[in-house]
Design a protein around this motif. Sequence first.
Motif, short mmCIF file in Angstrom:
data_model
loop_
_atom_site.label_atom_id
_atom_site.label_comp_id
_atom_site.label_asym_id
_atom_site.label_seq_id
_atom_site.Cartn_x
_atom_site.Cartn_y
_atom_site.Cartn_z
N ILE A 11 39.43 30.06 31.75
CA ILE A 11 39.29 31.45 31.35
C ILE A 11 39.17 32.27 32.63
CG2 ILE A 11 37.92 33.15 30.11
CD1 ILE A 11 39.38 31.10 28.34
N PRO A 12 40.05 33.24 32.87
CA PRO A 12 40.01 33.99 34.13
C PRO A 12 38.80 34.91 34.20
CG PRO A 12 41.68 34.90 32.68
CD PRO A 12 41.16 33.67 32.00
N GLU A 13 38.36 35.19 35.41
CA GLU A 13 37.22 36.06 35.64
C GLU A 13 37.58 37.53 35.47
OE1 GLU A 13 33.83 36.77 39.11
OE2 GLU A 13 35.66 35.63 39.53
N CYS A 14 38.85 37.88 35.73
CA CYS A 14 39.28 39.27 35.72
C CYS A 14 39.09 39.90 34.34
CB CYS A 14 40.74 39.36 36.14
SG CYS A 14 41.85 38.36 35.15
N ARG A 15 38.94 41.24 34.36
CA ARG A 15 38.78 42.04 33.14
C ARG A 15 37.61 41.59 32.27
NH1 ARG A 15 45.22 42.79 31.53
NH2 ARG A 15 45.86 43.57 33.57
N GLU A 48 50.22 47.36 41.07
CA GLU A 48 49.85 46.29 40.16
C GLU A 48 48.90 45.31 40.81
OE1 GLU A 48 50.40 46.28 37.12
OE2 GLU A 48 50.03 44.25 36.43
N GLU A 49 49.00 45.17 42.15
CA GLU A 49 48.19 44.20 42.85
C GLU A 49 46.87 44.78 43.32
OE1 GLU A 49 50.80 43.02 45.94
OE2 GLU A 49 51.91 41.60 44.69
N GLU A 107 43.58 39.41 23.44
CA GLU A 107 44.07 39.73 24.79
C GLU A 107 44.49 38.49 25.58
OE1 GLU A 107 41.75 42.51 27.09
OE2 GLU A 107 40.91 43.41 25.28
N LEU A 108 43.79 37.41 25.45
CA LEU A 108 44.11 36.20 26.22
C LEU A 108 45.27 35.41 25.63
CD1 LEU A 108 40.50 34.87 26.96
CD2 LEU A 108 42.10 35.83 28.62
N THR A 110 46.22 42.57 37.70
CA THR A 110 46.95 41.43 37.16
C THR A 110 46.02 40.23 37.05
OG1 THR A 110 48.98 42.19 38.21
CG2 THR A 110 48.93 39.91 37.48
N CYS A 111 46.00 39.58 35.89
CA CYS A 111 45.20 38.37 35.69
C CYS A 111 46.10 37.15 35.81
CB CYS A 111 44.55 38.38 34.31
SG CYS A 111 43.14 39.47 34.18
N PHE A 112 45.62 36.17 36.55
CA PHE A 112 46.37 34.93 36.71
C PHE A 112 45.66 33.82 35.97
CE2 PHE A 112 47.45 37.54 40.38
CZ PHE A 112 48.83 37.48 40.36
#
Length: 208
Positions: free
Chosen positions: A65-69, A21-22, A56-57, A32-34
């Motif tokens: 707003i996270p950078e991931c995905r 997952e990490e 999704e968010l 995983t998005c934080f």
Amino acid sequence: MELLRAALLAAALLGAAVRAEETPWGDGHPRTCFFELLSSLDNKFCRGDLEVIYPELGDVGCTYIPECRQYRQRISREWSSPRVRYPRADKSKKYVLVMVDPDAPSRADPRNRFWRHWLVTDIRGADLRAGTPGGRVLTEYVRPAPPSRSGYHRYQFRLYEQPAHEAVALSAEELMSLGAWSMERFVERFRLGSPVASTQFLTKHYGD
């Protein structure tokens, strides 16, 4: 002995699952998005349980707003207007929703504040409670797309109670431009008062 061996195997499998997952995807983004909450100063703007929901968010109120995905890119270039929900809305009343960027072109030099991203009037309270607001659109939704190297921008949502029998509209001058909008003058002109609820999220250019 068999029981101990089974327990050790289960622990090993669990550890492998956590590590997986990490580990990052092939494009370097983590699985995983934080979601980071806003600083205490920016957090004060959020009040009244107003929900702004993107695919999704989920509810992005009071978060970065996270950078991931590729979420920053998708919110700027792909997704349409969010669902807006206000559980405290009075079913017998109507509301005005305003979305603005007070940091145009940047937070350090906001000479074009407020940039109007969305303006909807005559929203029924019952629809707001259900998270399916309709109403009369005065400004079509404009995706949040901060300029490159302009840092984080605040995207603010303000919900006002619309005075009964008040027809809210933009002037011909206001219709000519989205930027440098005098939101305070607009609010005063139609006697909207203070927002009954407000929230915001922060994001920056997805390439920065």
